[in-house]
Design a protein around this motif. Structure first.
Motif, PDB file in Angstrom:
ATOM      1  N   VAL A   1     -29.634  47.179  25.052  1.00  0.00           N
ATOM      2  CA  VAL A   1     -29.681  46.282  25.775  1.00  0.00           C
ATOM      3  C   VAL A   1     -31.061  45.920  26.245  1.00  0.00           C
ATOM      4  O   VAL A   1     -32.107  46.855  26.634  1.00  0.00           O
TER       5      VAL A   1
ATOM      6  N   THR B   1     -36.063  48.047  27.446  1.00  0.00           N
ATOM      7  CA  THR B   1     -34.775  48.229  26.746  1.00  0.00           C
ATOM      8  C   THR B   1     -34.055  49.358  27.097  1.00  0.00           C
ATOM      9  O   THR B   1     -34.778  50.549  27.423  1.00  0.00           O
TER      10      THR B   1
ATOM     11  N   LEU C   1     -20.126  48.109  29.765  1.00  0.00           N
ATOM     12  CA  LEU C   1     -20.912  46.896  28.952  1.00  0.00           C
ATOM     13  C   LEU C   1     -19.671  46.170  28.021  1.00  0.00           C
ATOM     14  O   LEU C   1     -19.645  45.132  27.736  1.00  0.00           O
TER      15      LEU C   1
ATOM     16  N   ALA D   1     -29.447  39.370  30.166  1.00  0.00           N
ATOM     17  CA  ALA D   1     -29.590  40.535  29.493  1.00  0.00           C
ATOM     18  C   ALA D   1     -29.219  39.667  28.004  1.00  0.00           C
ATOM     19  O   ALA D   1     -28.289  39.300  27.860  1.00  0.00           O
TER      20      ALA D   1
ATOM     21  N   VAL E   1     -27.895  41.781  24.417  1.00  0.00           N
ATOM     22  CA  VAL E   1     -27.327  42.788  23.806  1.00  0.00           C
ATOM     23  C   VAL E   1     -27.213  42.705  22.399  1.00  0.00           C
ATOM     24  O   VAL E   1     -26.497  41.840  22.150  1.00  0.00           O
TER      25      VAL E   1
ATOM     26  N   PHE F   1     -29.595  45.669  33.847  1.00  0.00           N
ATOM     27  CA  PHE F   1     -30.067  44.140  33.706  1.00  0.00           C
ATOM     28  C   PHE F   1     -31.302  43.940  34.363  1.00  0.00           C
ATOM     29  O   PHE F   1     -31.781  42.605  34.527  1.00  0.00           O
TER      30      PHE F   1
END
Length: 222
Positions: A45, A53, A66, A94, A96, A167
């Motif tokens: 992420v 990260t 998530l 964000a 992912v 985030f």
């Protein structure tokens, strides 16, 4: 395992951090919560406002949240404003990258058998002006195409993850146009560097149009 990484400055540092993280994770044992190896069990992420990260594995609480938010086995798409399709969508909160550990290895790469990581999917989460959470997905990051898909996400789950800091700082405003500091190509470059450095990533395109849909099962979490 260190779950929360430091701040990444610049695109080069961001790519290096992603590659380094996956190199370290590729040799790790499969998580106890992973009961099926045909679905992602790893998530990287990137908080777009900070470049920080975070590494999540199947079995982590935030990984489960998530998964609920992004639905990484979702293969369909919803209609969005034409401006969004042209790239003028709200700022990305964000990015992912979903991965699948425990695949490949020698003789295809120099790592031990089942020591590689496949890039399964890339998602971006953003908020519309009306407060709706949306997911912008590339179901096959290893393929150079224009297959971008959209679907709504649970706002309540988004808020839980945002409050937890996953985030980065809470969004000051929902709109404002596209300002995603991590583009699709950045992570694609990271994958290419990893492949060129010894095959840490083994890029896989799933069936069903590359979206990983069909009869894919949701994972069991601890």
């Amino acid at each position: 395992m260190t779950r929360r990484g430091g701040r990444v400055r610049g695109l080069g540092g961001l790519v290096a951090a992603l590659v380094g993280t996956v190199v370290a994770l590729a040799g790790a044992a499969a998580p106890a919560g992973a009961v099926s190896k045909d679905i992602p069990d790893l998530a990287l992420v990137v908080a777009n406002d900070t470049g920080r990260t975070t590494t999540l594995r199947s079995g982590d609480r935030d990984f489960a949240l998530l998964w609920q938010l992004l639905s990484p086995t979702e293969s369909g798409t919803e209609r969005v404003p034409q401006a969004w399709e042209r790239g003028q969508y709200p700022r990305v909160r964000a990015t992912v990258v979903w991965g699948l550990t425990g695949i490949g290895g020698w003789p295809y790469t120099q790592r031990a058998p089942r020591g590689d990581v496949a890039i399964e999917r890339q998602d971006q989460v953003l908020l519309a002006e009306d407060g709706t959470a949306w997911v912008r997905s590339d179901p096959a990051p290893d393929v150079s195409d224009d297959d971008v898909r959209w679907h709504r996400a649970p706002r309540s789950v988004f808020e839980r993850l945002e409050k937890g800091g996953l985030f980065g700082p809470p969004a000051a405003a929902a709109g404002g146009g596209s300002s995603d500091t991590l583009r699709w190509g950045a992570v694609g470059l990271g994958a290419g560097l990893a492949l060129g450095a010894g095959g840490t990533f083994a890029a896989l395109r799933r069936g069903g149009g590359g979206g990983g849909g069909g009869a894919a099962r949701a994972p069991t979490f601890c």
